[in-house]
Design a protein around this motif. Structure first.
Motif, mmCIF file in Angstrom:
data_model
loop_
_atom_site.group_PDB
_atom_site.id
_atom_site.type_symbol
_atom_site.label_atom_id
_atom_site.label_comp_id
_atom_site.label_asym_id
_atom_site.label_seq_id
_atom_site.Cartn_x
_atom_site.Cartn_y
_atom_site.Cartn_z
ATOM 1 N N UNK A 177 63.705 52.191 79.737
ATOM 2 C CA UNK A 177 63.804 53.355 80.490
ATOM 3 C C UNK A 177 62.413 54.151 80.778
ATOM 4 N N UNK A 178 62.404 54.841 81.831
ATOM 5 C CA UNK A 178 61.189 55.588 82.049
ATOM 6 C C UNK A 178 61.636 57.103 81.678
ATOM 7 N N UNK A 179 60.975 57.662 80.709
ATOM 8 C CA UNK A 179 61.171 58.957 80.466
ATOM 9 C C UNK A 179 60.624 59.870 81.195
ATOM 10 N N UNK A 180 61.109 61.211 81.456
ATOM 11 C CA UNK A 180 60.307 62.196 81.994
ATOM 12 C C UNK A 180 60.606 63.668 81.727
ATOM 13 N N UNK A 181 59.915 64.635 81.485
ATOM 14 C CA UNK A 181 60.038 65.937 81.341
ATOM 15 C C UNK A 181 60.857 66.514 82.496
ATOM 16 N N UNK A 182 61.945 67.056 82.317
ATOM 17 C CA UNK A 182 62.864 67.321 83.478
ATOM 18 C C UNK A 182 62.996 68.775 83.427
ATOM 19 N N UNK A 183 62.828 69.433 84.589
ATOM 20 C CA UNK A 183 63.147 70.869 84.793
ATOM 21 C C UNK A 183 64.716 70.875 85.526
ATOM 22 N N UNK A 184 65.534 71.597 84.703
ATOM 23 C CA UNK A 184 66.961 71.074 85.119
ATOM 24 C C UNK A 184 67.178 72.595 86.083
ATOM 25 N N UNK A 185 68.556 72.511 86.379
ATOM 26 C CA UNK A 185 69.004 73.618 87.377
ATOM 27 C C UNK A 185 68.887 75.096 86.676
ATOM 28 N N UNK A 186 69.002 75.215 85.517
ATOM 29 C CA UNK A 186 68.904 76.463 84.845
ATOM 30 C C UNK A 186 67.682 76.733 84.227
ATOM 31 N N UNK A 187 66.496 76.091 84.672
ATOM 32 C CA UNK A 187 64.980 76.030 84.218
ATOM 33 C C UNK A 187 64.765 75.544 82.785
ATOM 34 N N UNK A 188 65.828 75.208 82.098
ATOM 35 C CA UNK A 188 65.417 74.070 80.789
ATOM 36 C C UNK A 188 64.616 73.058 81.078
ATOM 37 N N UNK A 189 63.576 72.930 79.958
ATOM 38 C CA UNK A 189 62.840 71.878 80.294
ATOM 39 C C UNK A 189 62.772 70.821 79.119
#
Length: 299
Positions: A113-125
Protein backbone atom coordinates in the motif's frame (compact mmCIF):
# COMPACT_ATOMS: atom_id res chain seq x y z
CA UNK A 1 -8.92 1.60 19.34
CA UNK A 2 -8.78 4.31 21.96
CA UNK A 3 -10.42 7.53 20.84
CA UNK A 4 -8.47 10.75 21.38
CA UNK A 5 -10.74 13.80 21.23
CA UNK A 6 -10.15 17.54 21.04
CA UNK A 7 -12.59 20.43 21.22
CA UNK A 8 -14.36 21.09 17.93
CA UNK A 9 -13.33 24.73 17.59
CA UNK A 10 -9.69 24.01 18.33
CA UNK A 11 -9.55 21.14 15.86
CA UNK A 12 -11.11 23.21 13.07
CA UNK A 13 -8.64 26.05 13.71
CA UNK A 14 -5.66 23.69 13.60
CA UNK A 15 -6.85 22.00 10.41
CA UNK A 16 -7.23 25.36 8.69
CA UNK A 17 -3.76 26.44 9.83
CA UNK A 18 -2.27 23.12 8.70
CA UNK A 19 -3.55 23.38 5.16
CA UNK A 20 -3.00 27.13 4.83
CA UNK A 21 0.69 26.51 5.50
CA UNK A 22 0.82 23.45 3.25
CA UNK A 23 -0.60 25.01 0.09
CA UNK A 24 2.27 27.31 -0.87
CA UNK A 25 3.59 27.15 -4.44
CA UNK A 26 6.47 24.69 -4.66
CA UNK A 27 8.23 22.28 -7.00
CA UNK A 28 10.25 19.09 -6.67
CA UNK A 29 13.96 19.23 -7.52
CA UNK A 30 16.12 16.10 -7.83
CA UNK A 31 19.87 15.92 -7.13
CA UNK A 32 22.24 13.08 -7.88
CA UNK A 33 24.11 11.92 -4.78
CA UNK A 34 26.68 9.30 -3.86
CA UNK A 35 27.79 7.35 -0.81
CA UNK A 36 31.39 6.20 -0.67
CA UNK A 37 33.12 4.72 2.38
CA UNK A 38 30.44 6.16 4.64
CA UNK A 39 30.65 9.65 3.10
CA UNK A 40 27.58 11.25 1.54
CA UNK A 41 27.92 13.96 -1.10
CA UNK A 42 25.97 15.88 -3.74
CA UNK A 43 27.12 15.64 -7.37
CA UNK A 44 27.73 19.25 -8.50
CA UNK A 45 25.51 20.55 -11.31
CA UNK A 46 23.06 17.65 -11.08
CA UNK A 47 19.98 19.64 -9.94
CA UNK A 48 16.96 19.16 -12.22
CA UNK A 49 13.28 19.98 -11.92
CA UNK A 50 10.83 17.10 -11.55
CA UNK A 51 7.81 19.42 -11.52
CA UNK A 52 7.45 22.93 -12.91
CA UNK A 53 4.12 24.66 -12.42
CA UNK A 54 2.37 27.27 -10.30
CA UNK A 55 0.84 25.25 -7.49
CA UNK A 56 1.60 22.78 -4.75
CA UNK A 57 3.85 19.78 -5.42
CA UNK A 58 5.24 18.71 -2.07
CA UNK A 59 5.80 16.00 0.58
CA UNK A 60 7.99 13.62 -1.48
CA UNK A 61 8.64 10.08 -0.26
CA UNK A 62 10.52 7.31 -2.07
CA UNK A 63 8.44 4.15 -2.41
CA UNK A 64 11.42 2.35 -3.97
CA UNK A 65 14.71 3.55 -5.41
CA UNK A 66 13.19 4.39 -8.80
CA UNK A 67 9.84 5.91 -7.81
CA UNK A 68 8.90 8.84 -5.63
CA UNK A 69 5.37 9.65 -4.44
CA UNK A 70 4.23 13.18 -3.59
CA UNK A 71 1.18 15.33 -2.89
CA UNK A 72 -0.11 17.56 -5.68
CA UNK A 73 -2.96 20.08 -5.55
CA UNK A 74 -4.83 20.68 -8.81
CA UNK A 75 -6.40 23.89 -10.08
CA UNK A 76 -9.62 23.08 -8.22
CA UNK A 77 -7.84 22.87 -4.87
CA UNK A 78 -8.03 19.09 -4.58
CA UNK A 79 -4.96 17.14 -3.48
CA UNK A 80 -4.04 13.75 -4.93
CA UNK A 81 -1.06 11.40 -4.62
CA UNK A 82 1.17 11.29 -7.70
CA UNK A 83 3.96 8.79 -8.39
CA UNK A 84 6.93 9.73 -10.58
CA UNK A 85 9.08 6.99 -12.15
CA UNK A 86 12.70 7.91 -12.83
CA UNK A 87 13.21 5.11 -15.36
CA UNK A 88 10.26 6.09 -17.59
CA UNK A 89 10.17 9.81 -16.63
CA UNK A 90 6.38 9.51 -16.32
CA UNK A 91 3.82 10.65 -13.74
CA UNK A 92 0.92 8.48 -12.59
CA UNK A 93 -2.05 9.28 -10.37
CA UNK A 94 -2.15 6.96 -7.38
CA UNK A 95 -5.38 8.66 -6.29
CA UNK A 96 -7.90 10.69 -8.26
CA UNK A 97 -10.63 11.64 -5.81
CA UNK A 98 -13.06 14.53 -6.29
CA UNK A 99 -14.45 14.63 -2.75
CA UNK A 100 -11.33 13.85 -0.71
CA UNK A 101 -7.78 15.17 -0.50
CA UNK A 102 -4.71 13.02 0.19
CA UNK A 103 -1.42 14.19 1.69
CA UNK A 104 1.87 12.78 3.02
CA UNK A 105 2.25 9.55 1.00
CA UNK A 106 4.48 6.73 2.27
CA UNK A 107 5.00 3.10 1.39
CA UNK A 108 3.79 0.76 4.11
CA UNK A 109 6.19 -1.76 5.65
CA UNK A 110 4.46 -4.64 3.87
CA UNK A 111 4.98 -2.91 0.50
CA UNK A 112 1.40 -3.49 -0.63
CA UNK A 113 0.00 0.00 0.00
CA UNK A 114 0.78 3.67 -0.25
CA UNK A 115 -0.59 5.30 2.86
CA UNK A 116 -1.81 8.90 3.01
CA UNK A 117 -3.39 11.34 5.41
CA UNK A 118 -6.83 11.80 3.89
CA UNK A 119 -9.19 14.71 4.43
CA UNK A 120 -12.63 13.15 4.04
CA UNK A 121 -15.97 14.61 2.97
CA UNK A 122 -16.88 15.57 6.55
CA UNK A 123 -13.38 17.07 7.15
CA UNK A 124 -12.22 14.10 9.22
CA UNK A 125 -8.46 13.70 8.82
CA UNK A 126 -7.44 10.06 9.09
CA UNK A 127 -4.90 7.59 7.73
CA UNK A 128 -5.94 5.55 4.67
CA UNK A 129 -4.25 2.78 2.70
CA UNK A 130 -4.22 2.82 -1.12
CA UNK A 131 -3.30 -0.56 -2.69
CA UNK A 132 -0.49 -0.38 -5.23
CA UNK A 133 -2.60 -2.68 -7.44
CA UNK A 134 -5.27 0.08 -7.46
CA UNK A 135 -7.78 -1.90 -5.40
CA UNK A 136 -10.27 -0.31 -3.04
CA UNK A 137 -8.69 1.98 -0.41
CA UNK A 138 -8.95 1.02 3.26
CA UNK A 139 -9.34 3.17 6.37
CA UNK A 140 -6.64 2.17 8.85
CA UNK A 141 -7.61 3.63 12.24
CA UNK A 142 -11.26 4.63 12.33
CA UNK A 143 -11.16 6.68 15.54
CA UNK A 144 -7.63 8.12 15.64
CA UNK A 145 -7.73 11.67 14.30
CA UNK A 146 -6.91 14.34 13.28
CA UNK A 147 -3.68 12.90 11.87
CA UNK A 148 -1.08 15.38 10.62
CA UNK A 149 2.14 13.39 10.04
CA UNK A 150 3.27 9.81 10.60
CA UNK A 151 5.96 7.17 10.10
CA UNK A 152 5.84 3.37 9.90
CA UNK A 153 7.40 0.78 12.18
CA UNK A 154 6.48 -2.91 12.26
CA UNK A 155 3.38 -2.32 10.10
CA UNK A 156 2.02 0.20 12.64
CA UNK A 157 1.93 3.97 12.15
CA UNK A 158 3.38 6.38 14.71
CA UNK A 159 1.17 9.45 14.25
CA UNK A 160 1.23 13.11 15.16
CA UNK A 161 -2.28 14.19 16.16
CA UNK A 162 -3.28 17.84 15.93
CA UNK A 163 -4.31 19.37 19.23
CA UNK A 164 -3.21 21.67 22.02
CA UNK A 165 -0.63 20.32 22.44
CA UNK A 166 -0.19 17.98 19.50
CA UNK A 167 0.69 14.41 20.49
CA UNK A 168 2.84 11.66 19.02
CA UNK A 169 1.06 8.33 19.50
CA UNK A 170 1.75 4.70 18.63
CA UNK A 171 -1.05 2.08 18.78
CA UNK A 172 0.68 -1.06 20.04
CA UNK A 173 -2.82 -2.59 20.00
CA UNK A 174 -6.44 -1.49 19.85
CA UNK A 175 -6.44 -1.15 23.62
CA UNK A 176 -2.97 0.36 24.02
CA UNK A 177 -2.44 3.66 22.17
CA UNK A 178 0.73 4.97 23.77
CA UNK A 179 1.47 8.70 23.92
CA UNK A 180 5.17 9.05 23.13
CA UNK A 181 5.72 12.83 23.06
CA UNK A 182 4.07 16.24 22.85
CA UNK A 183 4.74 19.43 20.89
CA UNK A 184 6.68 17.77 18.09
CA UNK A 185 7.57 19.34 14.74
CA UNK A 186 6.16 18.66 11.29
CA UNK A 187 8.41 15.70 10.50
CA UNK A 188 8.41 12.12 11.82
CA UNK A 189 10.98 9.68 10.48
CA UNK A 190 11.97 6.12 11.31
CA UNK A 191 15.70 5.77 11.84
CA UNK A 192 16.91 3.07 9.40
CA UNK A 193 17.76 -0.37 10.79
CA UNK A 194 16.48 0.56 14.24
CA UNK A 195 13.18 0.62 16.12
CA UNK A 196 13.47 4.37 16.71
CA UNK A 197 10.93 6.99 15.65
CA UNK A 198 12.62 10.40 15.40
CA UNK A 199 11.21 13.93 15.55
CA UNK A 200 12.04 17.54 16.46
CA UNK A 201 10.96 18.53 19.96
CA UNK A 202 9.27 21.95 19.70
CA UNK A 203 8.32 21.96 23.39
CA UNK A 204 11.60 23.49 24.57
CA UNK A 205 14.16 25.51 22.64
CA UNK A 206 17.95 25.58 22.82
CA UNK A 207 20.11 28.67 22.26
CA UNK A 208 23.20 27.76 20.24
CA UNK A 209 25.70 30.42 19.16
CA UNK A 210 23.13 33.04 20.03
CA UNK A 211 20.39 31.49 17.86
CA UNK A 212 17.35 29.49 18.87
CA UNK A 213 16.96 25.91 17.71
CA UNK A 214 15.39 22.66 18.92
CA UNK A 215 16.49 19.16 19.82
CA UNK A 216 16.22 16.09 17.60
CA UNK A 217 14.77 13.35 19.74
CA UNK A 218 13.76 9.72 19.36
CA UNK A 219 11.60 7.07 20.94
CA UNK A 220 12.60 3.40 20.73
CA UNK A 221 9.37 1.50 20.17
CA UNK A 222 10.88 -1.83 21.26
CA UNK A 223 12.89 -0.69 24.28
CA UNK A 224 10.28 1.99 25.13
CA UNK A 225 12.88 4.61 25.99
CA UNK A 226 13.52 8.15 24.74
CA UNK A 227 16.77 9.29 23.11
CA UNK A 228 18.47 12.46 21.89
CA UNK A 229 20.42 13.08 18.66
CA UNK A 230 21.57 16.61 19.38
CA UNK A 231 20.16 19.82 17.98
CA UNK A 232 18.33 20.45 14.73
CA UNK A 233 19.59 22.92 12.13
CA UNK A 234 18.34 26.35 13.17
CA UNK A 235 14.59 26.75 12.72
CA UNK A 236 14.32 24.12 9.97
CA UNK A 237 11.39 21.70 10.32
CA UNK A 238 12.22 18.86 7.95
CA UNK A 239 14.97 16.24 8.09
CA UNK A 240 15.76 12.85 6.57
CA UNK A 241 17.97 9.87 7.35
CA UNK A 242 20.46 9.02 4.62
CA UNK A 243 21.44 5.89 6.55
CA UNK A 244 21.39 4.68 10.14
CA UNK A 245 23.90 7.29 11.31
CA UNK A 246 23.60 10.17 8.83
CA UNK A 247 21.02 12.94 9.03
CA UNK A 248 20.42 15.60 6.38
CA UNK A 249 18.67 18.96 6.78
CA UNK A 250 18.42 22.21 4.84
CA UNK A 251 18.77 25.85 5.85
CA UNK A 252 17.66 28.24 3.15
CA UNK A 253 19.28 26.80 0.00
CA UNK A 254 22.09 25.07 1.89
CA UNK A 255 22.29 21.35 2.64
CA UNK A 256 23.93 19.99 5.79
CA UNK A 257 24.64 16.51 7.15
CA UNK A 258 25.40 15.25 10.64
CA UNK A 259 26.95 11.90 11.52
CA UNK A 260 25.59 10.99 14.92
CA UNK A 261 28.10 8.13 15.40
CA UNK A 262 31.09 10.45 14.90
CA UNK A 263 30.19 14.08 15.48
CA UNK A 264 27.10 15.97 16.58
CA UNK A 265 28.09 18.96 14.41
CA UNK A 266 26.31 19.93 11.20
CA UNK A 267 28.55 20.07 8.10
CA UNK A 268 27.56 22.01 4.97
CA UNK A 269 27.86 19.85 1.86
CA UNK A 270 26.12 21.85 -0.89
CA UNK A 271 24.28 24.99 -1.93
CA UNK A 272 21.32 24.48 -4.28
CA UNK A 273 20.79 27.71 -6.18
CA UNK A 274 17.98 27.60 -8.74
CA UNK A 275 16.65 30.68 -10.59
CA UNK A 276 13.20 31.77 -9.35
CA UNK A 277 13.32 29.48 -6.31
CA UNK A 278 13.73 30.25 -2.64
CA UNK A 279 14.32 28.03 0.36
CA UNK A 280 14.32 24.25 0.58
CA UNK A 281 11.38 23.18 2.74
CA UNK A 282 11.38 19.35 2.52
CA UNK A 283 13.65 16.56 1.37
CA UNK A 284 13.67 12.81 0.75
CA UNK A 285 16.67 10.50 0.21
CA UNK A 286 16.47 7.42 -1.99
CA UNK A 287 17.05 4.00 -0.37
CA UNK A 288 20.36 3.42 -2.22
CA UNK A 289 21.59 6.94 -1.55
CA UNK A 290 21.93 7.97 -5.20
CA UNK A 291 19.13 10.57 -5.34
CA UNK A 292 17.86 13.38 -3.16
CA UNK A 293 14.49 15.00 -3.89
CA UNK A 294 13.98 18.51 -2.53
CA UNK A 295 10.96 20.75 -2.27
CA UNK A 296 11.83 24.34 -3.16
CA UNK A 297 9.48 27.28 -2.79
CA UNK A 298 8.67 29.25 -5.93
CA UNK A 299 9.34 32.98 -5.73
Amino acid sequence: MKTIKYTTCLTIFLLISFFAKAQSSSDLIVLETKKLFGNYSIIPGSAQKLTDREGYDNQPSFINNDQVAFSSIDEDGNSDIIVYSFDTEEFMNMTRTATKSEFSPRLTDCGKYISAVTVEEDSAQRLWLYPINFGEPELLYDDIEPVAYYAWYNNIAAMSLLGDPNKLVYPYSRENVAELAENIGNCIQKRPKTSEITYIDKGTSVVLNGKETFELKSYDLEEKISGNHGVALGQSDDFAWVDKNTLIMAKGQELYIKKINKSMEWEKIAVVSMPDYGAISRLAASPRGDKLVLVMERK
